[in-house]
Structure formats: structure tokens, C-alpha cells
Motif scaffolding. Sequence first.
Motif, PDB file in Angstrom:
ATOM      1  N   PRO A 185       1.062  -1.452  -4.365  1.00 30.57           N
ATOM      2  CA  PRO A 185       2.028  -0.430  -3.953  1.00 30.57           C
ATOM      3  C   PRO A 185       2.001   0.789  -4.859  1.00 30.57           C
ATOM      4  O   PRO A 185       1.625   0.698  -6.033  1.00 30.57           O
ATOM      5  N   GLN A 186       2.408   1.908  -4.335  1.00 30.22           N
ATOM      6  CA  GLN A 186       2.607   3.102  -5.153  1.00 30.22           C
ATOM      7  C   GLN A 186       3.760   2.877  -6.124  1.00 30.22           C
ATOM      8  O   GLN A 186       3.690   3.288  -7.279  1.00 30.22           O
ATOM      9  N   LEU A 196       8.710  -8.122  -0.957  1.00 36.92           N
ATOM     10  CA  LEU A 196       9.060  -7.346   0.233  1.00 36.92           C
ATOM     11  C   LEU A 196       8.355  -6.004   0.141  1.00 36.92           C
ATOM     12  O   LEU A 196       8.510  -5.280  -0.845  1.00 36.92           O
ATOM     13  N   GLN A 197       7.578  -5.675   1.167  1.00 40.45           N
ATOM     14  CA  GLN A 197       6.735  -4.483   1.173  1.00 40.45           C
ATOM     15  C   GLN A 197       7.092  -3.602   2.352  1.00 40.45           C
ATOM     16  O   GLN A 197       7.414  -4.089   3.438  1.00 40.45           O
ATOM     17  N   THR A 198       7.041  -2.289   2.153  1.00 39.33           N
ATOM     18  CA  THR A 198       7.181  -1.351   3.268  1.00 39.33           C
ATOM     19  C   THR A 198       6.240  -0.176   3.071  1.00 39.33           C
ATOM     20  O   THR A 198       6.034   0.281   1.949  1.00 39.33           O
ATOM     21  N   ASP A 199       5.640   0.269   4.163  1.00 34.37           N
ATOM     22  CA  ASP A 199       4.880   1.511   4.191  1.00 34.37           C
ATOM     23  C   ASP A 199       5.732   2.555   4.879  1.00 34.37           C
ATOM     24  O   ASP A 199       6.354   2.277   5.915  1.00 34.37           O
ATOM     25  N   LEU A 200       5.745   3.771   4.328  1.00 32.46           N
ATOM     26  CA  LEU A 200       6.726   4.778   4.744  1.00 32.46           C
ATOM     27  C   LEU A 200       6.067   6.068   5.221  1.00 32.46           C
ATOM     28  O   LEU A 200       4.988   6.433   4.755  1.00 32.46           O
ATOM     29  N   ASP A 201       6.753   6.744   6.125  1.00 37.60           N
ATOM     30  CA  ASP A 201       6.426   8.106   6.483  1.00 37.60           C
ATOM     31  C   ASP A 201       7.425   8.985   5.718  1.00 37.60           C
ATOM     32  O   ASP A 201       8.590   9.084   6.103  1.00 37.60           O
ATOM     33  N   THR A 202       6.984   9.587   4.646  1.00 37.71           N
ATOM     34  CA  THR A 202       7.891  10.369   3.800  1.00 37.71           C
ATOM     35  C   THR A 202       7.889  11.866   4.155  1.00 37.71           C
ATOM     36  O   THR A 202       8.576  12.644   3.487  1.00 37.71           O
ATOM     37  N   THR A 203       7.119  12.241   5.197  1.00 39.32           N
ATOM     38  CA  THR A 203       7.035  13.663   5.533  1.00 39.32           C
ATOM     39  C   THR A 203       8.142  14.086   6.470  1.00 39.32           C
ATOM     40  O   THR A 203       8.336  15.278   6.698  1.00 39.32           O
ATOM     41  N   VAL A 233      -1.850   2.167  -2.659  1.00 39.12           N
ATOM     42  CA  VAL A 233      -1.511   2.727  -1.343  1.00 39.12           C
ATOM     43  C   VAL A 233      -0.380   3.730  -1.562  1.00 39.12           C
ATOM     44  O   VAL A 233       0.734   3.346  -1.926  1.00 39.12           O
ATOM     45  N   PRO A 234      -0.611   5.030  -1.358  1.00 36.37           N
ATOM     46  CA  PRO A 234       0.335   6.048  -1.827  1.00 36.37           C
ATOM     47  C   PRO A 234       1.697   6.045  -1.149  1.00 36.37           C
ATOM     48  O   PRO A 234       2.663   6.552  -1.709  1.00 36.37           O
ATOM     49  N   ASN A 235       1.806   5.463   0.047  1.00 40.11           N
ATOM     50  CA  ASN A 235       3.107   5.456   0.740  1.00 40.11           C
ATOM     51  C   ASN A 235       3.731   4.066   0.774  1.00 40.11           C
ATOM     52  O   ASN A 235       4.643   3.814   1.555  1.00 40.11           O
ATOM     53  N   ARG A 236       3.261   3.179  -0.079  1.00 47.35           N
ATOM     54  CA  ARG A 236       3.737   1.787  -0.080  1.00 47.35           C
ATOM     55  C   ARG A 236       4.719   1.551  -1.220  1.00 47.35           C
ATOM     56  O   ARG A 236       4.460   1.909  -2.375  1.00 47.35           O
ATOM     57  N   VAL A 237       5.834   0.900  -0.877  1.00 42.74           N
ATOM     58  CA  VAL A 237       6.876   0.559  -1.845  1.00 42.74           C
ATOM     59  C   VAL A 237       7.172  -0.927  -1.722  1.00 42.74           C
ATOM     60  O   VAL A 237       7.157  -1.487  -0.614  1.00 42.74           O
ATOM     61  N   MET A 238       7.456  -1.574  -2.853  1.00 43.11           N
ATOM     62  CA  MET A 238       7.752  -3.003  -2.845  1.00 43.11           C
ATOM     63  C   MET A 238       8.917  -3.305  -3.771  1.00 43.11           C
ATOM     64  O   MET A 238       9.229  -2.533  -4.683  1.00 43.11           O
ATOM     65  N   THR A 239       9.530  -4.467  -3.546  1.00 44.55           N
ATOM     66  CA  THR A 239      10.539  -4.995  -4.457  1.00 44.55           C
ATOM     67  C   THR A 239      10.271  -6.474  -4.651  1.00 44.55           C
ATOM     68  O   THR A 239       9.832  -7.169  -3.717  1.00 44.55           O
ATOM     69  N   TRP A 240      10.538  -6.970  -5.878  1.00 41.43           N
ATOM     70  CA  TRP A 240      10.257  -8.376  -6.181  1.00 41.43           C
ATOM     71  C   TRP A 240      11.122  -8.836  -7.348  1.00 41.43           C
ATOM     72  O   TRP A 240      11.058  -8.265  -8.436  1.00 41.43           O
TER      73      TRP A 240
END
Length: 279
Positions: A74-75, A272-279, A45-52
Motif C-alpha cells: 500500500p501507499q 483491510l485494503q482499499t484502492d481509491l479514486d482521489t481525484t 500501489v499509489p492509491n492503495r490504503v490499508m489498516t491492520w
Amino acid sequence: MVLGRGMRLLTGALIVACVVLVGHSAPGGDPSARSLPDEAVRDVVPNRVMTWNICNPCEESNVDRAAEIATYAPQVIGLQEACVRDVESIRDHLEDLHGLVYHVEYGTVLRNWGRCGGTPWSPGAYGQAVLSAAPMTDVVNVEYPDGGSEDRGYMAVTTLVGGQRLRVFNTHLAERRQEAVRADQTGVLAAAVARHERAIVLGDFNAVPDAPELTRIWALAADTDPQCRPSLTGNCKPTTDWQSKFDYIFLRGVVPLEHRVHPTPYSDHHLLQTDLDTT
């Protein structure tokens, strides 16, 4: 001999088939690969970031760790308490068993035989790592002047998230009951983050949202959960088995769309996952 991607995927498929037929363990002592749930994502998923924080030392299978990551694909994902050998294995399983190809950069700050194996005179490297579906540049690895009871640090890379080049930080702060040490560490980290108008800061901060040592980070960035704030009015979802929020995705100049916390049996920290609007 270096295998091409197609051959690696074929090899991975054969391994899975053999496991199903024979029922023995996967190479390297990892148990049999498990299937992904029906709702699993099938591509990055190109706008997905995670931490673990993957938990170390823990007797967990890298096959299972890879399957957890592949479920959400995640990307970019930042890992803490990570041994280089484990990360290499996770990356290989992601490609061979799930068809997800990641680049890896390491932010190791410690060589520890007890945590990462190897030999006493050549122990494995331990610290942070970032996996990204896109190449990473401008890699920085910084050890904090005072790690507390164990060496700690942060790493930073530049990579693509949602098609945009962003600076991504990954850190693991000093252990609990070391508030003064963490305050010094966040000072070092905040100074680095402040140089960028847009940044993502991942990690295990070992502190609850209203802890004074996080003040400098909150001054620069917001948590991906808009309801989570450093005040009594904040409503922060726990990210650990002991029902504390220690894990964060701080955003500077980036807009969150959706976030989720995924409990997992393979670590005492949740994903922990987040999808972002990076534009």
C-alpha cells in the motif's frame, strides 16, 4: 555508519541468500524470511490504503509482518497495537527484503514494558503508527481524555494518496464492553475529522457497524465498503478471527474503487485494503 539505500538492498539480498543456504534465523530473533506469493505486488500501489491491528502482545515475526504488507504494497498503512521497536523492524525489513521504502510517524500513547519490552525503567512505546511511501507533514498525536482500561488515542498526518494530499487519521478505540468510553472517544475524533473536507480514517474501532458509539463517525464518512452501513440491511465483511467487523477505513470526500479483506495467520485481525479514486 549510515548505509545508503543501494547498500541496504545489497545487504538485505545477502541476508536472504545466507538464510537459504544456512537455514538459521534472521537477526533479532525473527525467523527466516519467507518468499512472497506469486500474486504479490512488486511496487507500491499509489492509491492503495490499508489498516491492520498487528496484535500485541503476540509472538509474531516482524519478517512475516513485513511480508504481509509487501504482498499488497500500500501507499499508506495504519498499524494499531504497535510498538516502536516492532515498527522500526517492519520498516527495515520492507526496505531490505522487499525494496519498499516507507516513511514512518508514530502515535504512541503508552510506555509499557510488558507489551513492548525494554527495561522496567525504560519501557518501549506503544500505540499507533502510519507508514507512507511519501513524506508526512502536520503530524498530530492526541491521547483521549479517557482511554478506558488502557491509554488510547489517535494520530493524524498529511501525505500523498493517489497523487493527492489528504489528511489521514489512525486510531484504536477502547476495548470491548466499554461502549460509553468509545462514545466519548469518537466524539473527540469526529470533531477533528470534521475540520477536513477530504479525509481517510483508519483504525480498530472495537465496535460493530451498528454500535451507537460510531454514530458520529458515520455522520461524517462512509465505510470503504459501499455495502457496509450502520443498519440491519448492511452487509459488512468481518475483519477479525471472531467474525466481527471491528476494523474500518472511513472515507470523507474520497471515492472507493475496490476493497478487500485479507485474513492472516499473524494477527487476530485481518488486513483491510482499499484502492481509491482521489481525484
